[in-house]
Design an enzyme around this catalytic site. Structure first.
Site, PDB file in Angstrom:
ATOM      1  N   LYS A  22       1.098  -1.118   0.179  1.00 39.67           N
ATOM      2  CA  LYS A  22       0.208   0.110   0.014  1.00 39.67           C
ATOM      3  C   LYS A  22       0.668   1.160   0.142  1.00 39.67           C
ATOM      4  O   LYS A  22       0.914   2.387  -1.043  1.00 39.67           O
ATOM      5  CB  LYS A  22      -0.424   0.477   1.581  1.00 39.67           C
ATOM      6  N   ASN A  23       1.751   1.318   0.779  1.00 39.95           N
ATOM      7  CA  ASN A  23       2.757   2.144   1.136  1.00 39.95           C
ATOM      8  C   ASN A  23       3.883   2.937  -0.069  1.00 39.95           C
ATOM      9  O   ASN A  23       4.310   3.509  -0.246  1.00 39.95           O
ATOM     10  CB  ASN A  23       3.335   2.228   2.614  1.00 39.95           C
ATOM     11  N   ARG A  92      -4.983  11.263   3.820  1.00 46.88           N
ATOM     12  CA  ARG A  92      -4.295  11.982   4.273  1.00 46.88           C
ATOM     13  C   ARG A  92      -2.758  11.636   2.710  1.00 46.88           C
ATOM     14  O   ARG A  92      -2.634  12.659   2.507  1.00 46.88           O
ATOM     15  CB  ARG A  92      -3.394  11.787   5.308  1.00 46.88           C
ATOM     16  N   CYS A 116      -4.838  12.870  12.206  1.00 46.14           N
ATOM     17  CA  CYS A 116      -5.446  11.830  12.002  1.00 46.14           C
ATOM     18  C   CYS A 116      -5.978  10.620  13.549  1.00 46.14           C
ATOM     19  O   CYS A 116      -4.902  11.321  14.839  1.00 46.14           O
ATOM     20  CB  CYS A 116      -5.315  10.018  11.207  1.00 46.14           C
ATOM     21  N   ARG A 121      -0.251  14.593  12.564  1.00 41.32           N
ATOM     22  CA  ARG A 121       0.287  14.491  10.939  1.00 41.32           C
ATOM     23  C   ARG A 121       0.524  15.723   9.846  1.00 41.32           C
ATOM     24  O   ARG A 121       0.170  15.918   9.109  1.00 41.32           O
ATOM     25  CB  ARG A 121      -0.573  13.862  10.545  1.00 41.32           C
ATOM     26  N   PRO A 122       1.338  16.010  10.717  1.00 41.38           N
ATOM     27  CA  PRO A 122       1.557  18.141  10.259  1.00 41.38           C
ATOM     28  C   PRO A 122       2.267  17.858   8.907  1.00 41.38           C
ATOM     29  O   PRO A 122       3.215  16.836   8.436  1.00 41.38           O
ATOM     30  CB  PRO A 122       2.741  18.329  11.055  1.00 41.38           C
ATOM     31  N   ASP A 124       4.345  19.909   7.518  1.00 40.24           N
ATOM     32  CA  ASP A 124       5.230  21.294   7.588  1.00 40.24           C
ATOM     33  C   ASP A 124       6.858  20.926   6.908  1.00 40.24           C
ATOM     34  O   ASP A 124       6.871  21.563   5.815  1.00 40.24           O
ATOM     35  CB  ASP A 124       5.797  21.889   9.091  1.00 40.24           C
ATOM     36  N   ASP A 305       4.438   0.946  11.750  1.00 42.25           N
ATOM     37  CA  ASP A 305       3.112   0.132  11.593  1.00 42.25           C
ATOM     38  C   ASP A 305       3.007  -1.580  11.295  1.00 42.25           C
ATOM     39  O   ASP A 305       1.978  -1.811  11.732  1.00 42.25           O
ATOM     40  CB  ASP A 305       3.035   0.310   9.889  1.00 42.25           C
ATOM     41  N   VAL A 327       8.216   7.300  16.463  1.00 46.57           N
ATOM     42  CA  VAL A 327       7.598   7.764  15.617  1.00 46.57           C
ATOM     43  C   VAL A 327       5.890   8.679  15.353  1.00 46.57           C
ATOM     44  O   VAL A 327       5.633   9.673  15.341  1.00 46.57           O
ATOM     45  CB  VAL A 327       7.211   6.556  14.438  1.00 46.57           C
ATOM     46  N   ARG A 397      -8.332  -0.520   4.822  1.00 45.19           N
ATOM     47  CA  ARG A 397      -7.733   0.428   3.828  1.00 45.19           C
ATOM     48  C   ARG A 397      -6.358  -0.273   3.810  1.00 45.19           C
ATOM     49  O   ARG A 397      -5.894  -0.190   2.485  1.00 45.19           O
ATOM     50  CB  ARG A 397      -7.258   1.703   4.197  1.00 45.19           C
TER      51      ARG A 397
HETATM   52  C1  EPZ Z   1       3.646   6.747   6.181  1.00 46.18           C
HETATM   53  O1  EPZ Z   1       2.810   8.166   6.513  1.00 46.18           O
HETATM   54  C2  EPZ Z   1       2.796   6.103   6.040  1.00 46.18           C
HETATM   55  N1  EPZ Z   1       2.691   6.239   5.693  1.00 46.18           N
HETATM   56  C3  EPZ Z   1       2.544   5.621   7.516  1.00 46.18           C
HETATM   57  O2  EPZ Z   1       1.642   4.139   7.121  1.00 46.18           O
HETATM   58  C4  EPZ Z   1       3.743   4.806   8.204  1.00 46.18           C
HETATM   59  O3  EPZ Z   1       3.493   4.533   9.409  1.00 46.18           O
HETATM   60  C5  EPZ Z   1       5.084   6.789   7.858  1.00 46.18           C
HETATM   61  O4  EPZ Z   1       4.725   6.826   6.768  1.00 46.18           O
HETATM   62  C6  EPZ Z   1       5.668   6.024   8.611  1.00 46.18           C
HETATM   63  O5  EPZ Z   1       6.674   4.810   8.718  1.00 46.18           O
HETATM   64  C7  EPZ Z   1       2.390   5.719   3.476  1.00 46.18           C
HETATM   65  O6  EPZ Z   1       3.177   6.288   3.214  1.00 46.18           O
HETATM   66  C8  EPZ Z   1       0.682   6.447   3.147  1.00 46.18           C
HETATM   67  P1  EPZ Z   1       5.629  10.949   8.020  1.00 46.18           P
HETATM   68  P2  EPZ Z   1       3.440   9.224   6.642  1.00 46.18           P
HETATM   69  O7  EPZ Z   1       5.617  11.360   7.081  1.00 46.18           O
HETATM   70  O8  EPZ Z   1       4.712   9.535   5.373  1.00 46.18           O
HETATM   71  C9  EPZ Z   1       6.526  13.508  10.976  1.00 46.18           C
HETATM   72  C10 EPZ Z   1       0.063   2.492   7.949  1.00 46.18           C
HETATM   73  O9  EPZ Z   1      -0.785   2.551   9.302  1.00 46.18           O
HETATM   74  N2  EPZ Z   1       6.070  15.049   9.807  1.00 46.18           N
HETATM   75  O10 EPZ Z   1       7.146   9.779   7.621  1.00 46.18           O
HETATM   76  O11 EPZ Z   1       2.971  10.366   6.896  1.00 46.18           O
HETATM   77  C11 EPZ Z   1       4.891  12.894  11.571  1.00 46.18           C
HETATM   78  O12 EPZ Z   1       3.998  13.795  12.121  1.00 46.18           O
HETATM   79  C12 EPZ Z   1       0.128   4.258   7.867  1.00 46.18           C
HETATM   80  O13 EPZ Z   1       0.286   1.967   6.677  1.00 46.18           O
HETATM   81  C13 EPZ Z   1       6.489  16.184  10.845  1.00 46.18           C
HETATM   82  O14 EPZ Z   1       6.662  16.504  11.767  1.00 46.18           O
HETATM   83  O15 EPZ Z   1       4.827   9.266   7.913  1.00 46.18           O
HETATM   84  C14 EPZ Z   1       5.283  11.730  12.398  1.00 46.18           C
HETATM   85  O16 EPZ Z   1       5.341  11.621  13.434  1.00 46.18           O
HETATM   86  C15 EPZ Z   1       0.208   4.596   9.087  1.00 46.18           C
HETATM   87  N3  EPZ Z   1       6.094  16.825   9.749  1.00 46.18           N
HETATM   88  C16 EPZ Z   1       6.200  11.814  11.309  1.00 46.18           C
HETATM   89  O17 EPZ Z   1       7.297  12.491  11.491  1.00 46.18           O
HETATM   90  C17 EPZ Z   1       5.740  16.215   8.360  1.00 46.18           C
HETATM   91  O18 EPZ Z   1       5.857  17.193   7.402  1.00 46.18           O
HETATM   92  C18 EPZ Z   1       6.814  10.322  10.809  1.00 46.18           C
HETATM   93  O19 EPZ Z   1       5.533  10.836   9.707  1.00 46.18           O
HETATM   94  C19 EPZ Z   1       5.600  15.194   7.766  1.00 46.18           C
HETATM   95  C20 EPZ Z   1       5.624  14.671   8.844  1.00 46.18           C
END
Ligand code: EPZ
Length: 416
Positions: A22-23, A92, A116, A121-122, A124, A305, A327, A397
């Site tokens: 999926k990811n 998202r 969520c 989930r920012p 920035d 995950d 995370v 999902r």
């Molecule tokens: C991806 O989400 C995955 N989703 C998530 O899988 C997975 O848990 C996550 O990566 C971590 O491995 C998809 O790939 C579609 P991140 P993503 O940006 O990209 C912070 C599932 O169950 N952050 O790596 O949203 C954020 O708050 C889903 O399949 C910022 O601060 O994850 C979090 O604490 C759930 N600013 C951390 O980084 C930003 O601009 C990890 O988020 C972006 C993120």
């Protein structure tokens, strides 16, 4: 409202095949917007999240078609360069279309993805990357708008956190930029590598994916490409844990063992036996589950995950385990539901203390999020009696026909 009903106590046995990741496929489908040519993606799982992003790009004007697990996309002409609230609030990951739209059309308007239930989930870091590349970012009435007049310019971007989505969005924006872009402190997940391989098949020049520094040499245009999506390491890990908690003996087809190293290492610590069989893995559950400590980390650390799933396993361990979620800030919602099945879990912020109990008992529970729902299925498979899981849409999902696959392993599970 659909439910899953499980009668636990059956040790799983047999073979199960893992679907495409999926990811990996969500950013890759977003990347098809970078070209007007046709892209053919094979091994695409039929998941709600995949349907949502296909609906979104179709709504924007892309032509899409399915044959079995092959999805074709032709984003020849797009008449909408925006992702509306209905799409983004449902998923998202819709935000991943921002980079491609900015790269190809110089503009994008995407509804701000809400938080969520696993965290705020920012975005920035995504926006920092786009503005470093020269885009003007504005916000109005819950939408983010990005525009650039004479094309994006390659640059150096440091990510405060190795965000998966930000790394992917910036890669897709930079692939058509003028000059070289270096993303430092980039995410190293296998799904980043799969996206880079797809972008390179389209004629992109991406190197270093899977390491902390990803370099993208901009090109003037990208062509269509064919791609086979990598297997879903989280789906595979979920079945591994299900075999471990039921004391089963299963064979999982279509895995890349390398992607599962942290999960294999941790499950072996609990006493499970994992035998590498080339394109697959054999998993034999332990007589006695040993307690272990788990800390989730960005790849190649233990994946967040898989945290909920291994928490379920450890509720049956012969001792106390400490789980630290580094995370996301709120990813223990499954603990409450597991407690209703007799688990003994004490959550304090980002740490959960799991005291093993002799057995779980079936109960009526509800899925709180995608992986939390998977955790409840795992617990239900080991519990005595019947477990009824509501809000199954969370689980759909990320898992393709999970009850069919588990039934083929001997589980007593029905969707009603
Ligand atoms: C991806 O989400 C995955 N989703 C998530 O899988 C997975 O848990 C996550 O990566 C971590 O491995 C998809 O790939 C579609 P991140 P993503 O940006 O990209 C912070 C599932 O169950 N952050 O790596 O949203 C954020 O708050 C889903 O399949 C910022 O601060 O994850 C979090 O604490 C759930 N600013 C951390 O980084 C930003 O601009 C990890 O988020 C972006 C993120």
């Amino acid at each position: 409202m659909e439910k899953l009903v499980i009668r636990g106590g059956v040790p799983l046995s047999g073979r199960v095949r893992v679907s495409g990741a999926k990811n990996a496929v969500l950013p890759i489908i977003a990347a098809t917007l970078l070209t007007q040519d046709t892209c053919r993606l094979e091994g695409v799982p039929r998941l709600t999240d995949v349907k949502n992003i296909v609906d979104l790009i179709s709504h924007m004007g892309a032509e899409t078609g399915w044959e079995e697990e092959t999805l074709t996309v032709t984003a020849h002409r797009l008449h909408k360069l925006e992702a509306p609230y209905e799409c983004v609030s449902r998923m998202r990951a819709s935000f991943l279309i921002m980079g491609p739209l900015l790269a190809r059309f110089g503009q994008a308007r995407v509804c701000l993805p809400g938080g969520c239930n696993i965290g705020t989930r920012p975005i920035d870091l995504h926006l920092k990357g786009f503005s470093c590349l020269g885009a003007q970012i504005t916000r109005d009435s819950g939408y983010i708008e990005a525009r650039v007049k004479n094309g994006l310019k390659g640059t150096r971007i440091y990510l405060d956190f190795p965000s998966v989505g930000a790394t992917e969005n910036i890669m897709m924006a930079a692939v058509l930029a003028d000059g070289l872009t270096r993303i430092e402190n980039a995410a190293e997940e296998p799904e980043i590598v799969d996206l880079a391989n797809f972008l390179n098949a389209m004629g992109g020049r991406v190197s270093g994916a899977g390491t902390k520094v990803v370099s993208i040499e901009g090109v003037s245009a990208l062509k269509g490409a064919n791609h086979v999506v990598i297997p879903d390491r989280v789906e595979a890990g979920t079945y591994m844990v299900a075999a471990a908690i039921t004391g089963g003996d299963i064979y999982i087809d279509n895995v890349i063992t390398e992607h599962l190293k942290p999960v294999i290492a941790k499950l072996e610590e609990t006493g499970a036996k994992i035998l590498n069989g080339g394109q697959g893995l054999r998993v034999i559950g332990p007589e006695r589950i040993e307690p272990v400590n788990v800390m989730t980390l960005p790849y190649p650390g233990f994946p967040t995950d898989m945290q909920a799933q291994i928490t379920s396993l450890l509720t049956r361990a012969n001792g106390t385990s400490i789980i630290t979620e580094t995370v996301f800030e709120n990813r223990f919602m499954h603990a409450e539901e597991l407690a209703r099945m007799g688990a003994d879990i004490c959550v304090d912020g980002r740490t959960a203390i799991v005291k093993g109990v002799p057995g779980l008992c079936g109960a009526k529970v509800q899925a709180t999020d995608l992986r939390g729902g998977a955790a409840l299925i795992i617990a239900g498979l080991a519990a005595t009696g019947e477990t009824e899981i509501r809000f199954v849409h969370h689980i759909d999902r990320g898992y393709e026909s999970i009850e069919r696959k588990l039934s083929s392993l001997g589980a007593d599970i029905k969707r009603i």
